[in-house]
Write a protein that holds these residues in place. Structure first.
Motif, PDB file in Angstrom:
ATOM      1  N   ALA A 188       0.823  -1.210   0.000  1.00 31.06           N
ATOM      2  CA  ALA A 188       0.000   0.000   0.000  1.00 31.06           C
ATOM      3  C   ALA A 188       0.859   1.263   0.000  1.00 31.06           C
ATOM      4  CB  ALA A 188      -0.938  -0.004   1.205  1.00 31.06           C
ATOM      5  N   VAL A 189       1.898   1.287   0.833  1.00 30.34           N
ATOM      6  CA  VAL A 189       2.779   2.457   0.907  1.00 30.34           C
ATOM      7  C   VAL A 189       3.488   2.683  -0.420  1.00 30.34           C
ATOM      8  CG1 VAL A 189       4.882   3.358   1.984  1.00 30.34           C
ATOM      9  CG2 VAL A 189       3.115   2.318   3.404  1.00 30.34           C
ATOM     10  N   GLU A 190       3.963   1.629  -1.039  1.00 25.97           N
ATOM     11  CA  GLU A 190       4.637   1.757  -2.336  1.00 25.97           C
ATOM     12  C   GLU A 190       3.670   2.262  -3.405  1.00 25.97           C
ATOM     13  OE1 GLU A 190       6.291  -2.079  -3.122  1.00 25.97           O
ATOM     14  OE2 GLU A 190       7.966  -1.822  -1.711  1.00 25.97           O
ATOM     15  N   LYS A 191       2.449   1.753  -3.385  1.00 25.05           N
ATOM     16  CA  LYS A 191       1.451   2.157  -4.383  1.00 25.05           C
ATOM     17  C   LYS A 191       1.076   3.635  -4.237  1.00 25.05           C
ATOM     18  CE  LYS A 191      -1.832   1.026  -7.457  1.00 25.05           C
ATOM     19  NZ  LYS A 191      -1.558   0.468  -8.801  1.00 25.05           N
ATOM     20  N   CYS A 192       1.074   4.141  -3.011  1.00 20.06           N
ATOM     21  CA  CYS A 192       0.650   5.517  -2.749  1.00 20.06           C
ATOM     22  C   CYS A 192       1.814   6.511  -2.688  1.00 20.06           C
ATOM     23  CB  CYS A 192      -0.117   5.582  -1.427  1.00 20.06           C
ATOM     24  SG  CYS A 192      -1.628   4.598  -1.377  1.00 20.06           S
ATOM     25  N   ALA A 193       3.029   6.057  -2.937  1.00 20.17           N
ATOM     26  CA  ALA A 193       4.228   6.878  -2.714  1.00 20.17           C
ATOM     27  C   ALA A 193       4.198   8.203  -3.470  1.00 20.17           C
ATOM     28  CB  ALA A 193       5.477   6.081  -3.079  1.00 20.17           C
ATOM     29  N   ASP A 194       3.825   8.188  -4.738  1.00 13.79           N
ATOM     30  CA  ASP A 194       3.824   9.422  -5.534  1.00 13.79           C
ATOM     31  C   ASP A 194       2.815  10.431  -5.008  1.00 13.79           C
ATOM     32  OD1 ASP A 194       5.792   8.414  -7.161  1.00 13.79           O
ATOM     33  OD2 ASP A 194       4.415   7.708  -8.720  1.00 13.79           O
ATOM     34  N   ASP A 195       1.677   9.941  -4.548  1.00 19.21           N
ATOM     35  CA  ASP A 195       0.591  10.813  -4.083  1.00 19.21           C
ATOM     36  C   ASP A 195       0.867  11.390  -2.699  1.00 19.21           C
ATOM     37  OD1 ASP A 195      -1.905  12.029  -4.448  1.00 19.21           O
ATOM     38  OD2 ASP A 195      -2.933  10.455  -3.327  1.00 19.21           O
ATOM     39  N   THR A 196       1.736  10.740  -1.935  1.00 20.21           N
ATOM     40  CA  THR A 196       1.942  11.144  -0.533  1.00 20.21           C
ATOM     41  C   THR A 196       3.308  11.780  -0.278  1.00 20.21           C
ATOM     42  OG1 THR A 196       2.799   8.942   0.046  1.00 20.21           O
ATOM     43  CG2 THR A 196       0.426   9.290   0.255  1.00 20.21           C
ATOM     44  N   LYS A 197       4.107  11.927  -1.293  1.00 21.93           N
ATOM     45  CA  LYS A 197       5.465  12.452  -1.125  1.00 21.93           C
ATOM     46  C   LYS A 197       5.458  13.839  -0.487  1.00 21.93           C
ATOM     47  CE  LYS A 197       9.760  13.145  -3.724  1.00 21.93           C
ATOM     48  NZ  LYS A 197      10.399  13.089  -5.070  1.00 21.93           N
TER      49      LYS A 197
END
Length: 387
Positions: free
Chosen positions: A70-79
């Motif tokens: 989940a963290v890897e999938k959301c990485a771009d959105d949460t940077k």
């Protein structure tokens, strides 16, 4: 998935099953237990016991894997952002990154899975400790699957990670405990959210079997049957899905819960359309959509889902008239506007509807141009989940 198979030979487990006296690992019989022990289980047994047993050990492992995904999938959105619960970028204990899988937009709704899980755990625990009404407990339980900010359900990898978090939190409770059963439901829905439908099927069948064995309430049994029917549909077992959904719809009519009845009707129509029984689906939706609008409102997810199913039955029918196709496109356009307003354009539900709208428009354009081959091609490429 949860442990429903022998740890040695993977055969379905009987009830009650043979188990390791130390760590509770399950087997179909003594021979498999001995084989597993000699094959390396003795080296893991103490570690598994330390975590609480085989089921908690498996849940913890799967939870950690799901959080990482989940963290890897959301990485771009949460940077460069911080958690709205603990206000940190990295979780103080687990050092995990952020996720977001709801309908929040901009910088809202970003959090750690661990923080979301802890929030849900605390809220529900308080309702139990203070002996609050079931209605209040149920409202607090929603934090396991819906955002406290936008109030919309989580989806995708975040829903899956929270499903495992929920299951690992309550797996140690007795089989008859309501929270344990509800956690199994959350796990099944989380697995389905990332298309692990075979694993979700195993969870759903185990949950239904447990409820029937323990004498669960009709309401709980119907809810689990409904979820199981969705899984059957997703793996192509449409006839089994239709049979279950018909039973659920009949059962809901007897229980007289308006929202539950409407949801069951919507699911029943989905199965009818999947088997190309479009006239039955359209008839059911024409009868229930007005009720949904009156009881739930235009923007409620069940109402929107019904409108979408109705449009699908209109434009996927080989015998659709030009007026039917125009009505389908208009219905999907109106539904799409409401979905986008409530959930945002990036939400899977919005994107699913917009895919259906594009196909409905393609069929309409082909029909208006009297291009029979184009109409056939467009319909051939459709699946019931496209609209």
């Amino acid at each position: 998935m949860i442990l429903t198979n022998c740890a040695a030979c993977a055969a379905p487990l009987p009830h009650p099953a043979k188990q390791c006296s130390r760590c509770k690992t399950l087997y179909c019989g003594p021979a498999c237990q001995k084989q597993h022990w000699d094959g390396g289980h003795k080296d893991l047994c103490k570690k598994i016991k330390k975590t609480g047993g085989a089921e908690p050990y498996n849940a913890n492992k799967k939870y950690s894997e799901a959080v990482t995904v989940a963290v890897e999938k959301c990485a771009d959105d949460t940077k460069g952002q911080t958690c709205f619960i603990c206000t940190q970028a990295l979780h103080w204990k687990t050092k995990e990154g952020l996720v977001r899988g709801c309908a929040c937009r901009g910088t809202a709704g970003l959090a750690h899975v661990s923080c979301l899980a802890e929030q849900a755990k605390i809220l529900y625990a308080e309702s139990e400790e203070n002996n609050l009404t079931f209605k209040v407990q149920n409202e607090r339980w929603k934090r396991w699957y819906s955002c406290s900010l936008c109030e919309q359900d989580y989806h995708g990898v975040v829903r899956c990670a929270l499903g495992w978090a929920c299951w690992k939190t309550y797996v140690g409770r007795p089989e008859a405990d309501w929270a344990r059963g509800a956690a199994m439901t959350e796990l099944g829905l989380g697995l389905s959210a990332v298309y692990q439908h075979e694993d979700a099927l195993s969870v759903g069948e185990a949950e239904l079997s447990t409820l029937r064995r323990l004498g669960g309430t009709p309401d709980n049994i119907l809810s689990v049957m409904s979820n199981l029917a969705c899984t059957y549909e997703l793996i192509g077992r449409s006839n089994e899905a239709l049979s279950l959904r018909k039973d659920v719809y009949s059962g809901r009519l007897k229980l007289d819960g308006e929202e539950d009845i409407l949801n069951a009707a919507n699911n029943y129509a989905t199965s009818l359309a999947a088997l190309k029984r479009f006239e039955e689906a359209k008839s059911l939706m024409r009868k229930t959509v007005p009720k949904a609008r009156g009881v739930l409102g235009e923007a409620h997810e069940i109402t929107l889902g019904m409108m979408q199913n109705y449009a699908m039955a209109l434009y996927m029918d080989d015998g659709a008239t030009l007026d039917d196709l125009r009505e389908a496109v208009t219905t999907l356009e109106e539904t799409g506007q409401m979905r986008r307003r409530v959930f945002g354009g990036a939400h899977p539900l919005t994107q699913n509807l917009e895919r259906g709208l594009r196909k409905a428009r393609a069929v309409l354009r082909a029909r208006e141009g009297d291009d029979v081959s184009s109409v056939c091609d467009a319909v051939e490429k459709m699946t019931p989940g496209d609209a």
